[in-house]
Design an enzyme around this catalytic site. Sequence first.
Site, mmCIF file in Angstrom:
data_model
loop_
_atom_site.group_PDB
_atom_site.id
_atom_site.type_symbol
_atom_site.label_atom_id
_atom_site.label_comp_id
_atom_site.label_asym_id
_atom_site.label_seq_id
_atom_site.Cartn_x
_atom_site.Cartn_y
_atom_site.Cartn_z
ATOM 1 N N ARG A 98 0.848 -1.205 0.000
ATOM 2 C CA ARG A 98 0.000 0.000 0.000
ATOM 3 C C ARG A 98 0.879 1.248 0.000
ATOM 4 N NH1 ARG A 98 -4.023 0.045 4.898
ATOM 5 N NH2 ARG A 98 -4.995 -1.653 3.740
ATOM 6 N N ARG A 167 -1.706 6.879 9.504
ATOM 7 C CA ARG A 167 -1.748 6.338 8.135
ATOM 8 C C ARG A 167 -1.817 7.468 7.106
ATOM 9 N NH1 ARG A 167 -3.903 1.068 8.096
ATOM 10 N NH2 ARG A 167 -3.228 -0.038 9.946
ATOM 11 N N LYS A 231 -3.693 1.538 14.801
ATOM 12 C CA LYS A 231 -3.703 2.437 13.634
ATOM 13 C C LYS A 231 -4.362 3.774 13.981
ATOM 14 C CE LYS A 231 -6.101 -0.604 11.182
ATOM 15 N NZ LYS A 231 -7.007 -1.291 10.246
ATOM 16 N N LYS A 233 -6.020 7.321 11.961
ATOM 17 C CA LYS A 233 -6.384 7.827 10.633
ATOM 18 C C LYS A 233 -6.868 9.271 10.703
ATOM 19 C CE LYS A 233 -7.600 3.233 8.963
ATOM 20 N NZ LYS A 233 -8.666 2.381 8.425
ATOM 21 N N CYS A 453 -15.249 -3.443 -0.358
ATOM 22 C CA CYS A 453 -13.851 -3.653 0.043
ATOM 23 C C CYS A 453 -13.255 -4.778 -0.808
ATOM 24 C CB CYS A 453 -13.778 -4.012 1.515
ATOM 25 S SG CYS A 453 -14.347 -5.691 1.836
ATOM 26 N N CYS A 459 -7.723 -10.880 0.886
ATOM 27 C CA CYS A 459 -7.803 -10.470 2.285
ATOM 28 C C CYS A 459 -7.918 -11.676 3.209
ATOM 29 C CB CYS A 459 -8.992 -9.540 2.504
ATOM 30 S SG CYS A 459 -9.122 -9.065 4.231
ATOM 31 N N CYS A 498 -16.237 -8.525 5.867
ATOM 32 C CA CYS A 498 -16.201 -8.808 7.307
ATOM 33 C C CYS A 498 -16.494 -7.512 8.059
ATOM 34 C CB CYS A 498 -14.842 -9.393 7.705
ATOM 35 S SG CYS A 498 -13.562 -8.165 8.020
ATOM 36 N N CYS A 502 -13.932 -1.933 6.030
ATOM 37 C CA CYS A 502 -12.988 -1.188 5.188
ATOM 38 C C CYS A 502 -13.652 -0.305 4.131
ATOM 39 C CB CYS A 502 -12.009 -2.151 4.530
ATOM 40 S SG CYS A 502 -11.001 -3.028 5.742
HETATM 41 FE FE1 SRM Z 1 -8.992 -1.989 6.022
HETATM 42 C C1 SRM Z 1 -7.575 -4.575 7.773
HETATM 43 C C2 SRM Z 1 -8.136 -3.344 3.186
HETATM 44 C C3 SRM Z 1 -9.775 0.894 4.608
HETATM 45 C C4 SRM Z 1 -10.715 -1.034 8.896
HETATM 46 N N1 SRM Z 1 -7.977 -3.652 5.596
HETATM 47 C C5 SRM Z 1 -7.436 -4.575 6.422
HETATM 48 C C6 SRM Z 1 -6.585 -5.582 5.644
HETATM 49 C C7 SRM Z 1 -5.175 -5.093 5.638
HETATM 50 C C8 SRM Z 1 -6.702 -7.042 6.116
HETATM 51 C C9 SRM Z 1 -5.725 -7.556 7.134
HETATM 52 O O1 SRM Z 1 -5.530 -6.931 8.189
HETATM 53 O O2 SRM Z 1 -5.188 -8.633 6.887
HETATM 54 C C10 SRM Z 1 -7.261 -5.465 4.251
HETATM 55 C C11 SRM Z 1 -6.398 -5.835 3.051
HETATM 56 C C12 SRM Z 1 -7.249 -6.421 1.965
HETATM 57 C C13 SRM Z 1 -6.539 -6.615 0.692
HETATM 58 O O3 SRM Z 1 -6.423 -7.789 0.262
HETATM 59 O O4 SRM Z 1 -6.119 -5.648 0.080
HETATM 60 C C14 SRM Z 1 -7.802 -4.061 4.308
HETATM 61 N N2 SRM Z 1 -8.846 -1.313 4.269
HETATM 62 C C15 SRM Z 1 -8.560 -2.045 3.158
HETATM 63 C C16 SRM Z 1 -8.792 -1.258 1.886
HETATM 64 C C17 SRM Z 1 -7.826 -1.602 0.767
HETATM 65 C C18 SRM Z 1 -10.249 -1.493 1.448
HETATM 66 C C19 SRM Z 1 -10.610 -1.070 0.064
HETATM 67 O O5 SRM Z 1 -11.360 -1.833 -0.524
HETATM 68 O O6 SRM Z 1 -10.210 -0.008 -0.407
HETATM 69 C C20 SRM Z 1 -8.692 0.159 2.447
HETATM 70 C C21 SRM Z 1 -7.291 0.701 2.429
HETATM 71 C C22 SRM Z 1 -7.248 2.076 2.990
HETATM 72 C C23 SRM Z 1 -5.926 2.766 2.850
HETATM 73 O O7 SRM Z 1 -5.613 3.155 1.737
HETATM 74 O O8 SRM Z 1 -5.252 2.944 3.857
HETATM 75 C C24 SRM Z 1 -9.125 -0.061 3.881
HETATM 76 N N3 SRM Z 1 -9.977 -0.325 6.683
HETATM 77 C C25 SRM Z 1 -10.292 0.715 5.862
HETATM 78 C C26 SRM Z 1 -11.291 1.538 6.474
HETATM 79 C C27 SRM Z 1 -11.941 2.751 5.834
HETATM 80 C C28 SRM Z 1 -11.302 4.043 6.239
HETATM 81 O O9 SRM Z 1 -10.325 4.045 6.973
HETATM 82 O O10 SRM Z 1 -11.816 5.049 5.819
HETATM 83 C C29 SRM Z 1 -11.583 0.972 7.696
HETATM 84 C C30 SRM Z 1 -12.663 1.445 8.673
HETATM 85 C C31 SRM Z 1 -12.271 2.645 9.438
HETATM 86 C C32 SRM Z 1 -11.515 2.272 10.672
HETATM 87 O O11 SRM Z 1 -10.300 2.164 10.595
HETATM 88 O O12 SRM Z 1 -12.153 2.031 11.702
HETATM 89 C C33 SRM Z 1 -10.741 -0.192 7.817
HETATM 90 N N4 SRM Z 1 -9.089 -2.659 8.033
HETATM 91 C C34 SRM Z 1 -9.903 -2.153 8.998
HETATM 92 C C35 SRM Z 1 -9.780 -2.972 10.170
HETATM 93 C C36 SRM Z 1 -10.528 -2.766 11.506
HETATM 94 C C37 SRM Z 1 -9.838 -1.778 12.359
HETATM 95 C C38 SRM Z 1 -10.482 -1.661 13.717
HETATM 96 O O13 SRM Z 1 -10.271 -0.668 14.385
HETATM 97 O O14 SRM Z 1 -11.185 -2.564 14.158
HETATM 98 C C39 SRM Z 1 -8.865 -3.999 9.844
HETATM 99 C C40 SRM Z 1 -8.396 -5.137 10.756
HETATM 100 C C41 SRM Z 1 -7.392 -4.696 11.757
HETATM 101 O O15 SRM Z 1 -6.875 -3.584 11.749
HETATM 102 O O16 SRM Z 1 -7.118 -5.533 12.617
HETATM 103 C C42 SRM Z 1 -8.467 -3.775 8.487
HETATM 104 FE FE1 SF4 Z 2 -10.838 -7.620 4.392
HETATM 105 FE FE2 SF4 Z 2 -12.806 -7.236 6.082
HETATM 106 FE FE3 SF4 Z 2 -11.405 -5.161 5.211
HETATM 107 FE FE4 SF4 Z 2 -13.049 -6.374 3.579
HETATM 108 S S1 SF4 Z 2 -13.644 -5.309 5.460
HETATM 109 S S2 SF4 Z 2 -10.917 -5.803 3.113
HETATM 110 S S3 SF4 Z 2 -12.912 -8.469 4.226
HETATM 111 S S4 SF4 Z 2 -10.619 -6.783 6.470
#
Ligand code: SRM
Ligand code: SF4
Length: 597
Positions: A98, A167, A231, A233, A453, A459, A498, A502
């Site tokens: 990323r 981030r 993290k 943001k 997502c 993922c 899930c 995201c």
């Molecule tokens: Fe996310 C984890 C993809 C935005 C909340 N996110 C992941 C991971 C890295 C899975 C992992 O931990 O193994 C995913 C990788 C999937 C893949 O195969 O690429 C992933 N997140 C994404 C992206 C690529 C989704 C997309 O379709 O665009 C987004 C990348 C953003 C970026 O450029 O930095 C992405 N993730 C978000 C958002 C939206 C936002 O921030 O506006 C959220 C919700 C907001 C938040 O943070 O609360 C988000 N991602 C999570 C979480 C849950 C965090 C939490 O506090 O509970 C995880 C899991 C974790 O961190 O343990 C996670």
């Molecule tokens: Fe993966 Fe869940 Fe984030 Fe979708 S919402 S990219 S399934 S961690």
Amino acid sequence: MDDQTQPRTYETPPATRPIDEAEAAREAGLSANEHIKIASGFLRGTLADGLLKHATGAISEDDGQLVKFHGMYLQDDRDLRPERTKKKLDKAYSFMIRLRIAGGVVTPKQWLILDDIATTYANGTLRATTRQTFQYHGVIKSNLKRTMAAIDASLLDTIAACGDVNRNVMAATNPAQSGAHKAAYDLGKAISDTLLPKTNAWREIWLDGEKVVGGEDEHEPVYGKTYLPRKFKIVVAVPPSNEVDIFAHDLGFIAILDKKGKVTGWNVTVGGGMGMTHGETDTFPRTADVMLFCKPEEAVKVAEAVMTVQRDWGNRKVRKNARLKYTIERYGLKAFRAEVEKRLGKAYPDAKPFAFTNNGDRYGWTEGDDGRHHLTLYVASGRIKDYEGDGPKILSGLRRIAQVHEGDFRLTGNQNVIIANVSVEKRAEIEALVDEYGMLKGASALRRNSMACVALPTCGLALAESERYLPDLLTELEESLASHGLSEDEITIRMTGCPNGCARPFIAEIGLVGRGPERYHLYLGAAFDGSRLGKLYAEDVTASEIKAVLDPVFAAYAKDRSAGERFGDFLIRAGFVAQTVNGPDFHLTTGALRAVA
Ligand code: SRM
Ligand code: SF4
């Protein structure tokens, strides 16, 4: 769950101490990730050695945690898992990378390099994310260093794109407000630069930069050796558009504009977040609180102060409750604000009035107030590739445009791309290319307001399909909406594989969140401007049931809505779901929670 009728009580926050004393004073019981950070020598771990181990395409478990701070995730192709397990083969490992692109702005030259990397080292696609940056999927271990060198050559990097740090900073892109956009971008960039980790580990490991042995001589003045509890943001928004979804982020800045559209200061929001775990009600999504107002020149310092209070107060024992949203629920907004002001040495005024109208993008051409032209393109789930058949050839088309474009490209927080800053003279040429590559094919109002997502197959946390399934579901729902005369009505719909959220599904008017293969929880009643969370409406709906469950809801909306009433607002007024006021009441099941028969 809290009884909402009782006054809230909060814990006493920790005393303010210098960073090294605070680190030393932390009690026993730290989460495993805290120990990995402490032992890592400022994010080095054994990564350099691990890359030399050619017998496996993976890296060690601890390095797998550390490599996130470098912008990477170890993944495997989940489609291939069953067959490989049967054949007793190792998983098909590869890495997701990323980038860090503050405000999502890239030059045409950078675009061409990034495109080249996608086809040379990754799976041939660029993936625009929900946070204004790009991801690569499918980069194998032996290509990691070459990929990072190529990214470095584009003058971009991946430092702190993931991990327990600040981030990628998002900033409003709304092209029609050029002046305010510039102020938002400048603030986002300044915050990104200020809060960037100082460790040399990234250059040392990926670019064979000069070694600082074990990192002993290094110093992270803002983060310390344990970085953040989780993290963090940050986003910058410019009303009336909330395209960056400010209420979903730990920290946000809302531009306060004068009558001429000049930024006079920023409202500061804290404590938003989406992620939760199914069945664990002590985890929940939360919309951010609007905390205070600061002047333009104070904003970077405010960002640093908010982040360092979270650094010191955040939960380092229970990782699932470590985000800022839980810190604020634990100690209260009042105490949090007092500590931020204490660290800044003054009290700040309360927030000023503001109003958002939506959290989506403006599609098509717009002219900025500086006379430049901007074209926002819809990119399904942000996947930049050449679609089969008569589908758009987005990868090739944007490559051709980058070869002639003199402005820049902007990624939006809704996974779309803006061809920005086009001069009047160049517009026709760009238009012709957009046409040639089929990039402006009409998408319905629902599709234009959709996000999914990544989920399967990359993922590791996905419970259900998302990016690969949403397009088909949208086709089904478009039929249903058309039958009720709602084809042109803008309704936000977001799907995730899930509950990590995201694609920010809990603040979409229709939110579908994976529970298991082909099963989703359906959330309804969020606000169109992203300011209110939805509520669980139907549990474990199977993919084949979603249309049937939503059809009567669409019918009622078409028949009974008031003039101009948004879908999410209507569903609350009509009693389909109860209103969610904020995170802690997200799981309250008052309203129309029901199981699908
Ligand atoms: Fe996310 C984890 C993809 C935005 C909340 N996110 C992941 C991971 C890295 C899975 C992992 O931990 O193994 C995913 C990788 C999937 C893949 O195969 O690429 C992933 N997140 C994404 C992206 C690529 C989704 C997309 O379709 O665009 C987004 C990348 C953003 C970026 O450029 O930095 C992405 N993730 C978000 C958002 C939206 C936002 O921030 O506006 C959220 C919700 C907001 C938040 O943070 O609360 C988000 N991602 C999570 C979480 C849950 C965090 C939490 O506090 O509970 C995880 C899991 C974790 O961190 O343990 C996670
Ligand atoms: Fe993966 Fe869940 Fe984030 Fe979708 S919402 S990219 S399934 S961690």
